[in-house]
Enzyme design. Structure first.
Site, mmCIF file in Angstrom:
data_model
loop_
_atom_site.group_PDB
_atom_site.id
_atom_site.type_symbol
_atom_site.label_atom_id
_atom_site.label_comp_id
_atom_site.label_asym_id
_atom_site.label_seq_id
_atom_site.Cartn_x
_atom_site.Cartn_y
_atom_site.Cartn_z
ATOM 1 C CG ASP A 95 -26.262 71.400 -87.605
ATOM 2 O OD1 ASP A 95 -26.736 70.921 -88.666
ATOM 3 O OD2 ASP A 95 -26.256 70.768 -86.533
ATOM 4 C CD GLU A 160 -27.697 65.297 -88.491
ATOM 5 O OE1 GLU A 160 -27.875 64.084 -88.567
ATOM 6 O OE2 GLU A 160 -26.583 65.791 -88.187
ATOM 7 C CB SER A 407 -28.216 58.509 -86.422
ATOM 8 O OG SER A 407 -27.655 57.410 -85.746
ATOM 9 C CG HIS A 435 -18.927 63.724 -86.846
ATOM 10 N ND1 HIS A 435 -19.838 63.113 -86.015
ATOM 11 C CD2 HIS A 435 -19.665 64.335 -87.808
ATOM 12 C CE1 HIS A 435 -21.069 63.336 -86.464
ATOM 13 N NE2 HIS A 435 -20.981 64.068 -87.551
#
Ligand code: BES
Ligand code: MN
Ligand code: MN
Length: 466
Positions: A95, A160, A407, A435
């Protein structure tokens, strides 16, 4: 044995063009796990992953549906290395984060594009590109010698970036299936294309959503302003009460369980070849910021922090509007370090927020929050040594050891439920823009990643006790 390794390396080198073409088709699937409209795409990405595993020669490949209506898992294995050979559990996620804001991409996020040795696409580094490395490592072994010198199990997930609830529930119910000697994950970064690094620590997280409710509909701010409180103004005060201007979190008890860095670790970390100008250059920020008692390297991966990720409220369209909005919303997370506990931090955060909310406003916390535990891995483990030697062989440079600020929730679950340590063997770069718009994967690292994985597996097979 090293012959087996070398033929695998040669195969990977010879097929790199096809590997890239395959990765490009993987990246075309918009598998955004946090956006419900992409639910089918997650299934597609799972099927694609399963098919790639099958054609690499892995066995028992299955797409495992999520029992809680979320996104599926993919499992596969190859267990013919013999009972004395170690077993490696390989994890990855297919994902990706939302691609928005779309207008900031130089090429569309799901139309992978190569420019100057960089492959641009959402998920290129985080994590499809890196997850694909291990499938190609397996293929390189199996299509040459017909075997891998260790047993391998794969467990890949599709959420995730969205809390990983399916996998969290799956692990304790499938301990036997997932039993292994060591876990391997490529979902982190290295310092530069010539300076590899091994990550031995990850921060945990508590992610929360706050809804503030004022009047039950939007009001004319002239008629009511001054006598009825504005949830957006209140949100400003609440946020200001969470962290001071120097970066210290103001939640009572927040730092209670923070384990101090050892002197050895402090020395190790502060030797890392990153300096302030590089960090400024990388980010475009005007100055370094944060807790002055800690070096910026310590602040990056070894100190907890709190950040606001999004604020929703009021009128943000064109032109002015004199409105007193009825609601305000914020997304806030705290990055955690050992031995902070995400559940305890959640309670402390919410209790503190309640003290900051005035009587004139009501507050609600959403249930769909997620948390993950921080982790620090013993960097003297034999498997870490095997990984260091693998990097050194491929990059012709010793890797440095570092902690990462991001994380990966499953790493702690592997440890606490399966008693497995994880080797975090990443190939992202500080400018991979994970991101963010223009996420990219530096293609030489895709190739070196496969080579490093091939070396690592060969080194592990020679490591007597994991
Ligand atoms: N691959 C990242 C974690 C990461 C980021 C490692 C940067 C090293 C450097 C992972 O996909 C990720 O983004 N995790 C989330 C977890 C969260 C949604 C629970 C994160 O760190 O924000
Ligand atoms: Mn990731
Ligand atoms: Mn991520």
């Amino acid at each position: 044995m090293s012959n087996q390794r070398d033929t695998a390396l040669k195969y990977a080198e010879g097929h790199k063009k096809r590997f890239l073409d395959e990765l490009i088709s993987y990246l075309r699937i918009p598998s955004v796990s946090t956006q419900p409209k992409h639910k089918e795409d997650l299934l597609k990405a799972a099927e694609w992953t399963a098919e790639a595993m099958r054609s690499a020669g892995l066995e028992h490949v299955e797409v495992i549906p999520s029992p809680v209506g979320r996104h599926p898992l993919v499992y596969a294995d190859w267990l013919h290395a013999g009972p004395d050979a170690p077993t490696v559990l390989i994890y990855g996620h297919f994902d990706v984060q939302p691609p928005e804001p779309l207008e900031l991409w130089d090429s569309p996020p799901f139309e992978p594009t190569v420019r100057d040795d960089y492959l641009y696409a959402r998920g290129s580094t985080d994590d499809k590109g890196q997850a694909f490395i291990h499938i190609k490592m397996v293929e390189s072994y199996l299509k040459t010698s017909g075997s891998i010198p260790v047993n391998v199990k794969f467990i890949y997930e599709g959420e995730e970036e969205n809390g990983g609830v399916t996998l969290s529930a799956f692990i304790p119910e499938n301990k036997e299936k997932l039993a292994a000697d060591i876990a391997l994950i490529s979902d982190t970064g290295i310092l530069s294309p010539t300076q590899p690094s091994l990550v031995y620590g990850l921060r945990g997280i508590h992610y929360d959503f706050i809804d503030l409710l004022g009047p039950n509909h939007d009001l004319h701010s002239g008629s009511f302003g001054g006598a009825i409180n504005n949830p957006l103004n209140a949100l400003g005060h609440i946020i200001a009460g969470l962290k001071d201007v120097n970066g210290r979190v103001l939640i009572p008890g927040f730092y209670d369980d923070v384990r101090e860095l050892t002197a050895e670790e402090r020395t190790l970390l502060n030797k890392l070849p990153i300096d302030e100008p590089t960090l400024l250059n990388m980010t475009g920020a005007p100055a370094i910021w944060g807790e002055s008692e800690f070096t910026f390297i310590e602040r990056l991966g070894s100190r907890p922090t709190l950040d606001v990720h999004g604020i929703i409220g009021g009128y943000t369209g064109e032109g002015g509007k004199t409105v007193l909005p009825s609601t305000a919303h914020a997304k806030i997370s705290m990055r955690l370090v050992p031995d902070q506990d995400p559940e305890k931090i959640k309670q402390a955060f919410r209790a503190h927020v309640r003290t900051l909310v005035p009587e004139s406003i009501s507050v609600k916390f959403r249930d769909d929050t997620h948390g993950s535990h921080p982790i620090v891995i013993d960097y003297n483990l034999p498997a870490i040594k095997a990984a260091r030697e693998a990097y050194a062989a491929v990059f012709e440079n010793e890797p440095v050891l570092m902690r990462e600020g991001g994380s990966i929730p499953v790493v702690n679950e592997f440890k606490s439920v399966l008693d497995l340590d994880t080797v975090l063997m990443g190939f992202g770069l500080p400018n991979s823009r994970v991101h963010s718009p223009n996420e990219n994967f530096y293609l030489p690292l895709f190739e070196r990643g496969i080579a490093t994985a091939i070396h690592f597996i060969a080194n592990l097979a020679r490591t007597p006790k994991l």
